[in-house]
Design an enzyme around this catalytic site. Structure first.
Site, PDB file in Angstrom:
ATOM      1  N   CYS A 110       0.823  -1.208   0.000  1.00  0.00           N
ATOM      2  CA  CYS A 110       0.000   0.000   0.000  1.00  0.00           C
ATOM      3  C   CYS A 110       0.858   1.258   0.000  1.00  0.00           C
ATOM      4  O   CYS A 110       1.295   1.726   1.054  1.00  0.00           O
ATOM      5  CB  CYS A 110      -0.947   0.001   1.206  1.00  0.00           C
ATOM      6  SG  CYS A 110      -2.052   1.425   1.245  1.00  0.00           S
ATOM      7  N   CYS A 161      -0.624   4.195   1.908  1.00  0.00           N
ATOM      8  CA  CYS A 161      -0.509   4.107   3.368  1.00  0.00           C
ATOM      9  C   CYS A 161       0.910   4.427   3.831  1.00  0.00           C
ATOM     10  O   CYS A 161       1.113   5.142   4.801  1.00  0.00           O
ATOM     11  CB  CYS A 161      -0.806   2.689   3.868  1.00  0.00           C
ATOM     12  SG  CYS A 161      -2.354   1.984   3.373  1.00  0.00           S
ATOM     13  N   ASP A 162       1.887   3.835   3.160  1.00  0.00           N
ATOM     14  CA  ASP A 162       3.230   3.749   3.721  1.00  0.00           C
ATOM     15  C   ASP A 162       4.273   4.612   3.012  1.00  0.00           C
ATOM     16  O   ASP A 162       5.419   4.684   3.450  1.00  0.00           O
ATOM     17  CB  ASP A 162       3.712   2.285   3.702  1.00  0.00           C
ATOM     18  CG  ASP A 162       2.810   1.378   4.529  1.00  0.00           C
ATOM     19  OD1 ASP A 162       2.124   1.895   5.423  1.00  0.00           O
ATOM     20  OD2 ASP A 162       2.793   0.161   4.277  1.00  0.00           O
TER      21      ASP A 162
END
Ligand SMILES: Cc1cc2nc3c(=O)[nH]c(=O)nc-3n(C[C@H](O)[C@H](O)[C@H](O)COP(=O)(O)OP(=O)(O)OC[C@H]3O[C@@H](n4cnc5c(N)ncnc54)[C@H](O)[C@@H]3O)c2cc1C
Lengths: 217, 341
Positions: B149, B152-153
């Protein structure tokens, strides 16, 4: 401009519609050197306006240091969600993006004191003998993160020995480095233990047990 | 500052097992679209969103090819809009995951962690999850350098080097997203050309932060506390080498999420659920939509389209086979092995 658009405000109001008991939102802020304090303040103000059961207290992180110490608040922006008791439910950094959901859940659970924890989970908590501190690192763009935050907060609400923080990783980069956060969600248990990803309840409980056992050695 | 969709929670207070006209399992574009159609058809509808409301859209930075959004639309934003639209037409929504189903008799039973539901018809829209490399180190370093992701990261790779594995749309698009953070993005691809849409290819080739390791497969993720590199092998020459990197983002395709339907719904050898052009499965009354039955296209607009088909077919089916109230009552009084709270 309002933080919540009409549709979201309506959903949130509905979600918080029947809070059985009062909930206090204690927010810690500071005029300078706090990128998201102002937005966080506005967000909790808008939330507090959604239910007669919610009251908002705003403290200055420096001027009200005593209050901050009392509630163990060590960075800002900070939100403490306090129900009949201080269950140890905290948000560090703004609960925006997907974390807005975690905020609403925390408010509701602090009011109802009801959780979705399993029988085994309650059993585990009742046998705890040492304090547990959960720090769940998140980013606002992570759709899996609220699961971990909500679970951690529920554990805090269900046990006086557990306290649980959401930590917005991008606002506290030094903590992300300290705890080696390379992906979210990452739950740090009592400084030493950790769980990567949106782990289900049994796995988190195992890791808590592991961390507590490890600390004993 | 964006505020994302409100997630609704399972309500644990049903004294008996609730019966719905339609239960939709999955809250991606397929399930949400089905819920919009079902709500408008006045079907009593439950939408189980699972662990990721919005589905794959919710971790897609930007969707540029969904019609009606000429400037593109953030994946999370599009998910939120679909969810609100489904809610507006009356579908009940829960963040709850189906853990078992019984499609052997009508009404069908859908069990979740907290509760069981009965349904006169079901739409399966559980989508797909990232395929993993299955190489040593990948599992060990998941969340410590290995990710699926970028939205997300990505933040954690500011000023660092990352590797993206894959050559399709997701790999290239997310590789471009990662250049906002990382200094260098190396795309490791097992062929000597990309499968991704031309516009993504052009952007990637023009991006000075992106380079390529062609004809290469990752054989191991290396690291100690965190990821330090990947060991790759050139499939043409057989030559192994190590690429130093801080992160590995895996985008090598998706696997359908069908485990709970095994033995009840017909699947192909890859686990995709088999259906006809009306999105009917081998069980009459159970329909299917989205990536869980689509190994070919895997697009938001296609998933949404098949969600619409499934809902229209379910409506038609319920008109033809309404399931009499008496039959329903009989079934309800003895729900198979349901424990009440
Ligand atoms: C990184 C990335 C970028 C992409 N970019 C684009 C793009 O730009 N344009 C485009 O058109 N497409 C894009 N796609 C593809 C697109 O997102 C998918 O084709 C689409 O989301 C499929 O929709 P779906 O509803 O079938 O399934 P999914 O989106 O996979 O949703 C599945 C849903 O089912 C739920 N679920 C799963 N199991 C259960 C269960 N047991 N019980 C209850 N619920 C369950 C999940 O929580 C989820 O809500 C991209 C995909 C990825 C990964």
């Amino acid at each position: 401009m309002a933080m919540l658009n009409d549709a979201v405000r309506e959903q949130a109001a509905q979600f918080l519609q029947e809070l059985p008991h009062p909930v206090r939102i204690a927010m810690f802020t500071q005029e300078i050197e706090c990128e998201f304090c102002r937005e966080t303040h506005q967000l909790v103000e808008e939330i507090a306006g959604l239910s007669g059961q919610i009251s908002l207290e705003v403290y200055d992180f420096v001027a009200d240091k005593e209050k901050a110490d009392e509630w163990g608040v060590d960075k800002i922006p900070a939100i403490a969600i306090v129900g009949a008791d201080d269950f140890g439910v905290r948000f560090y950094g703004i609960p925006s993006g997907y974390e807005f959901t975690s905020l609403l859940y925390a408010i509701r659970a602090a009011s109802t004191q009801e959780t979705d924890l399993s029988e085994a989970g309650h059993q585990f908590l009742s046998e705890l003998s040492k304090p547990v501190h959960l720090q769940v690192f998140v980013t606002p763009t992570c759709p899996y993160c609220p699961q971990s935050v909500v679970l951690a907060h529920q554990l805090a609400i269900a046990s006086p020995l557990v306290r649980a923080d959401m930590v917005e990783a991008t606002e506290f980069p030094h903590l992300s480095i300290k705890y080696q956060v390379m992906g979210v969600p990452r739950t740090v248990i009592n400084e030493t233990g950790h769980v990567e990803g949106a782990a289900p309840e049994p796995m988190i409980l195992d890791k808590i047990a592991e961390a507590l056992a490890g600390a004993e050695e | 500052m964006d505020i994302q969709p409100l997630i609704v929670t399972p309500v644990k207070e049903h004294a008996r097992v609730p019966l719905y006209d339609l239960v939709i399992i999955g809250g991606g574009p397929a399930g949400m679209t089905a819920a919009i159609y079902a709500g408008r058809a006045a079907l009593k509808t439950l939408l189980l969103l699972g662990a990721t409301p919005g589905g794959q859209m919710s971790n897609t930075e930007m969707v540029e090819n969904f019609p009606g959004f000429p400037e593109g639309v953030g994946g999370a934003n599009l998910a939120q809009r679909m969810q609100q639209q489904a809610g507006r037409f009356g579908a009940e929504m829960l963040v709850d995951t189906a853990t078992a189903v019984d499609f052997s008799a009508r009404p069908f039973t859908i069990r979740t962690n907290s509760q069981a539901y009965l349904a006169k018809a079901v739409i399966v829209a559980t989508g797909a999850v990232p395929r993993m490399l299955g190489v040593p180190g990948e599992g060990e370093f998941f969340g410590r350098g290995v990710s699926t992701c970028a939205t997300c990261d990505g933040f954690f790779y500011r000023g660092k080097k990352v590797v993206v594995v894959g050559g399709g749309d997701s790999a290239i698009d997310e590789g471009i997203v990662l250049t906002k953070f990382a200094d260098q993005v190396t795309i490791v691809h097992r062929r000597d050309e990309l499968r991704a849409t031309k516009i993504y290819q052009q952007r990637a080739f023009a991006n000075p932060k992106i380079d390529f390791a062609w004809n290469s497969v990752v054989e191991e993720v290396l690291g100690n506390e965190v990821v330090t590199g990947v060991r790759v092998r050139n499939v043409k020459t057989g030559k192994p080498s190590v690429i130093d990197t801080d992160g590995v983002f895996v985008y090598i395709g998706m696997v359908p999420k069908t485990d709970i339907f095994r033995g009840q719904l017909e699947m192909d050898e890859w686990g995709f659920i088999v259906s006809d052009e009306h999105r009917r499965t081998n069980v009459s009354g159970v329909f299917v939509a989205g990536d869980v039955q689509d190994y070919l296209y895997q697009q938001v607009v296609v998933a949404a389209g098949s969600g619409a088909i499934a809902a229209m077919e379910a409506e038609k089916y319920l008109g033809e086979y309404p399931l009499s109230e008496i039959e329903t009552e009989k079934q309800k009084s003895e729900p198979p092995g349901v424990c009440e709270e």
